[in-house]
Design a protein around this motif. Structure first.
Motif, PDB file in Angstrom:
ATOM      1  N   VAL A  17      -5.038  16.415  -3.621  1.00 29.66           N
ATOM      2  CA  VAL A  17      -5.397  15.073  -3.185  1.00 29.66           C
ATOM      3  C   VAL A  17      -4.166  14.180  -3.198  1.00 29.66           C
ATOM      4  O   VAL A  17      -3.327  14.274  -4.094  1.00 29.66           O
ATOM      5  N   LYS A  18      -4.066  13.319  -2.212  1.00 29.33           N
ATOM      6  CA  LYS A  18      -2.971  12.352  -2.113  1.00 29.33           C
ATOM      7  C   LYS A  18      -3.528  10.975  -2.478  1.00 29.33           C
ATOM      8  O   LYS A  18      -4.281  10.380  -1.718  1.00 29.33           O
ATOM      9  N   PRO A  19      -3.176  10.469  -3.660  1.00 25.13           N
ATOM     10  CA  PRO A  19      -3.711   9.179  -4.093  1.00 25.13           C
ATOM     11  C   PRO A  19      -3.083   8.005  -3.336  1.00 25.13           C
ATOM     12  O   PRO A  19      -1.944   8.066  -2.902  1.00 25.13           O
ATOM     13  N   ILE A  20      -3.874   6.939  -3.204  1.00 24.79           N
ATOM     14  CA  ILE A  20      -3.429   5.698  -2.592  1.00 24.79           C
ATOM     15  C   ILE A  20      -3.329   4.647  -3.693  1.00 24.79           C
ATOM     16  O   ILE A  20      -4.223   4.527  -4.528  1.00 24.79           O
ATOM     17  N   VAL A  21      -2.234   3.881  -3.698  1.00 24.95           N
ATOM     18  CA  VAL A  21      -2.030   2.816  -4.668  1.00 24.95           C
ATOM     19  C   VAL A  21      -1.921   1.506  -3.886  1.00 24.95           C
ATOM     20  O   VAL A  21      -1.175   1.426  -2.910  1.00 24.95           O
TER      21      VAL A  21
ATOM     22  N   ILE B 106       0.867  -1.176   0.000  1.00 20.04           N
ATOM     23  CA  ILE B 106       0.000   0.000   0.000  1.00 20.04           C
ATOM     24  C   ILE B 106       0.902   1.224   0.000  1.00 20.04           C
ATOM     25  O   ILE B 106       1.766   1.376   0.863  1.00 20.04           O
ATOM     26  N   LEU B 107       0.713   2.080  -0.994  1.00 23.50           N
ATOM     27  CA  LEU B 107       1.544   3.265  -1.175  1.00 23.50           C
ATOM     28  C   LEU B 107       0.675   4.507  -1.247  1.00 23.50           C
ATOM     29  O   LEU B 107      -0.487   4.432  -1.636  1.00 23.50           O
ATOM     30  N   THR B 108       1.262   5.641  -0.915  1.00 24.87           N
ATOM     31  CA  THR B 108       0.608   6.913  -1.186  1.00 24.87           C
ATOM     32  C   THR B 108       1.575   7.781  -1.990  1.00 24.87           C
ATOM     33  O   THR B 108       2.783   7.781  -1.733  1.00 24.87           O
ATOM     34  N   LEU B 109       1.040   8.455  -2.968  1.00 20.10           N
ATOM     35  CA  LEU B 109       1.832   9.307  -3.845  1.00 20.10           C
ATOM     36  C   LEU B 109       1.689  10.753  -3.416  1.00 20.10           C
ATOM     37  O   LEU B 109       0.623  11.162  -2.948  1.00 20.10           O
ATOM     38  N   ASP B 110       2.728  11.526  -3.598  1.00 18.61           N
ATOM     39  CA  ASP B 110       2.649  12.952  -3.312  1.00 18.61           C
ATOM     40  C   ASP B 110       1.852  13.662  -4.395  1.00 18.61           C
ATOM     41  O   ASP B 110       1.143  14.615  -4.129  1.00 18.61           O
ATOM     42  N   THR B 111       1.972  13.164  -5.621  1.00 21.57           N
ATOM     43  CA  THR B 111       1.283  13.755  -6.765  1.00 21.57           C
ATOM     44  C   THR B 111       1.039  12.673  -7.807  1.00 21.57           C
ATOM     45  O   THR B 111       1.761  11.679  -7.850  1.00 21.57           O
ATOM     46  N   LEU B 112       0.047  12.879  -8.660  1.00 19.22           N
ATOM     47  CA  LEU B 112      -0.214  11.944  -9.760  1.00 19.22           C
ATOM     48  C   LEU B 112       0.571  12.298 -11.017  1.00 19.22           C
ATOM     49  O   LEU B 112       0.473  11.610 -12.024  1.00 19.22           O
ATOM     50  N   GLU B 113       1.345  13.371 -10.981  1.00 20.94           N
ATOM     51  CA  GLU B 113       2.039  13.853 -12.176  1.00 20.94           C
ATOM     52  C   GLU B 113       2.934  12.784 -12.811  1.00 20.94           C
ATOM     53  O   GLU B 113       2.924  12.584 -14.020  1.00 20.94           O
TER      54      GLU B 113
ATOM     55  N   LYS C 176      -3.305  12.377   6.583  1.00 19.96           N
ATOM     56  CA  LYS C 176      -4.408  11.426   6.430  1.00 19.96           C
ATOM     57  C   LYS C 176      -4.029  10.271   5.501  1.00 19.96           C
ATOM     58  O   LYS C 176      -4.457   9.139   5.705  1.00 19.96           O
ATOM     59  N   ALA C 177      -3.221  10.558   4.489  1.00 16.96           N
ATOM     60  CA  ALA C 177      -2.774   9.494   3.579  1.00 16.96           C
ATOM     61  C   ALA C 177      -1.915   8.473   4.329  1.00 16.96           C
ATOM     62  O   ALA C 177      -2.077   7.264   4.153  1.00 16.96           O
ATOM     63  N   LEU C 178      -1.013   8.953   5.189  1.00 16.33           N
ATOM     64  CA  LEU C 178      -0.167   8.042   5.963  1.00 16.33           C
ATOM     65  C   LEU C 178      -1.013   7.214   6.929  1.00 16.33           C
ATOM     66  O   LEU C 178      -0.798   6.008   7.080  1.00 16.33           O
ATOM     67  N   GLU C 179      -1.990   7.848   7.571  1.00 17.67           N
ATOM     68  CA  GLU C 179      -2.898   7.127   8.465  1.00 17.67           C
ATOM     69  C   GLU C 179      -3.678   6.070   7.680  1.00 17.67           C
ATOM     70  O   GLU C 179      -3.852   4.945   8.167  1.00 17.67           O
ATOM     71  N   TYR C 180      -4.134   6.423   6.493  1.00 21.16           N
ATOM     72  CA  TYR C 180      -4.889   5.496   5.657  1.00 21.16           C
ATOM     73  C   TYR C 180      -4.051   4.274   5.303  1.00 21.16           C
ATOM     74  O   TYR C 180      -4.541   3.140   5.361  1.00 21.16           O
ATOM     75  N   VAL C 181      -2.792   4.492   4.960  1.00 23.31           N
ATOM     76  CA  VAL C 181      -1.892   3.378   4.621  1.00 23.31           C
ATOM     77  C   VAL C 181      -1.772   2.420   5.799  1.00 23.31           C
ATOM     78  O   VAL C 181      -1.918   1.202   5.643  1.00 23.31           O
ATOM     79  N   VAL C 182      -1.525   2.945   6.983  1.00 21.87           N
ATOM     80  CA  VAL C 182      -1.355   2.101   8.171  1.00 21.87           C
ATOM     81  C   VAL C 182      -2.662   1.406   8.530  1.00 21.87           C
ATOM     82  O   VAL C 182      -2.677   0.197   8.806  1.00 21.87           O
ATOM     83  N   ASP C 183      -3.770   2.126   8.516  1.00 21.54           N
ATOM     84  CA  ASP C 183      -5.068   1.532   8.847  1.00 21.54           C
ATOM     85  C   ASP C 183      -5.433   0.411   7.876  1.00 21.54           C
ATOM     86  O   ASP C 183      -5.911  -0.653   8.286  1.00 21.54           O
ATOM     87  N   THR C 184      -5.207   0.635   6.585  1.00 19.11           N
ATOM     88  CA  THR C 184      -5.530  -0.378   5.583  1.00 19.11           C
ATOM     89  C   THR C 184      -4.646  -1.603   5.741  1.00 19.11           C
ATOM     90  O   THR C 184      -5.116  -2.745   5.635  1.00 19.11           O
ATOM     91  N   MET C 185      -3.367  -1.387   6.026  1.00 18.37           N
ATOM     92  CA  MET C 185      -2.479  -2.532   6.234  1.00 18.37           C
ATOM     93  C   MET C 185      -2.914  -3.306   7.480  1.00 18.37           C
ATOM     94  O   MET C 185      -2.909  -4.541   7.485  1.00 18.37           O
ATOM     95  N   TYR C 186      -3.323  -2.603   8.529  1.00 18.11           N
ATOM     96  CA  TYR C 186      -3.801  -3.288   9.729  1.00 18.11           C
ATOM     97  C   TYR C 186      -5.061  -4.101   9.422  1.00 18.11           C
ATOM     98  O   TYR C 186      -5.205  -5.234   9.886  1.00 18.11           O
TER      99      TYR C 186
ATOM    100  N   VAL D  18       3.937   0.946   2.671  1.00 15.03           N
ATOM    101  CA  VAL D  18       4.271  -0.208   3.483  1.00 15.03           C
ATOM    102  C   VAL D  18       4.128  -1.470   2.642  1.00 15.03           C
ATOM    103  O   VAL D  18       3.148  -1.631   1.912  1.00 15.03           O
ATOM    104  N   VAL D  19       5.119  -2.338   2.759  1.00 13.84           N
ATOM    105  CA  VAL D  19       5.089  -3.671   2.173  1.00 13.84           C
ATOM    106  C   VAL D  19       5.142  -4.625   3.351  1.00 13.84           C
ATOM    107  O   VAL D  19       6.028  -4.504   4.211  1.00 13.84           O
ATOM    108  N   ALA D  20       4.207  -5.575   3.421  1.00 11.17           N
ATOM    109  CA  ALA D  20       4.187  -6.506   4.557  1.00 11.17           C
ATOM    110  C   ALA D  20       3.697  -7.874   4.123  1.00 11.17           C
ATOM    111  O   ALA D  20       2.940  -7.995   3.152  1.00 11.17           O
ATOM    112  N   TYR D  21       4.151  -8.889   4.859  1.00 11.49           N
ATOM    113  CA  TYR D  21       3.674 -10.252   4.640  1.00 11.49           C
ATOM    114  C   TYR D  21       3.743 -11.003   5.969  1.00 11.49           C
ATOM    115  O   TYR D  21       4.532 -10.659   6.846  1.00 11.49           O
TER     116      TYR D  21
END
Length: 150
Positions: free
Chosen positions: A53-57, A25-32, A75-85, A142-145
């Motif tokens: 907007v900060k996109p999530i991949v 799960i990644l977040t980008l600073d920009t879609l450019e 919020k993007a960083l929180e989203y990454v951690v919450d989604t991984m959890y 974050v990359v996790a397994y």
């Protein structure tokens, strides 16, 4: 595993097990940069830029796909951690915080991951050049397994 005497077949089977369980799960600073590489349409990139907007991949079935979008970096960083959890729960995991030219955000993400996930190992590393070139500087995630014994 090689140094411990495992066969090539055992090593490949172990790597396949990791591949099947890996979550990215990644977040980008920009879609450019994703727009330049053809990963997203120009209109999506322009709208995301205008709205800051900060996109999530998210990795889905072996393909990195554009997921949700959030309004701020925090919020993007929180989203990454919450989604991984949500994906890993309380299982024991090996995790890496990856970044492309953004050690400050990576540090924030490391702190959040260490508090929220049940990490056997947690490392900080640069995002692979192939992905960084397509998603741009400021990409963090974050990359996790699941870890052995977890």
């Amino acid at each position: 595993m090689d140094q411990a005497g495992a066969s090539i077949e055992q090593i490949l089977a172990h790597l396949d097990k990791i591949r099947q369980g890996v979550q990215i799960i990644l977040t980008l600073d920009t879609l450019e940069y994703a727009r330049r590489s053809g990963r997203v349409k120009a209109l999506q990139a322009a709208l995301a830029s205008l709205l800051n907007v900060k996109p999530i991949v998210i990795l889905r079935d072996g393909v990195l796909e554009l997921g949700d979008r959030v309004r701020t970096r925090r919020k993007a960083l929180e989203y990454v951690v919450d989604t991984m959890y949500q994906r890993m729960g309380n299982r024991l995991v090996n995790a890496a915080v990856v970044h492309s030219e953004d050690p400050a955000s990576a540090g924030q993400l490391m702190a959040a991951v260490s508090q929220r996930l049940n990490c056997k190992e947690l490392i900080l590393t640069d995002l692979s050049i192939g992905i960084a070139a397509n998603l741009g500087p400021g990409t963090v995630g974050v990359v996790a397994y699941p870890a052995e014994g977890g």
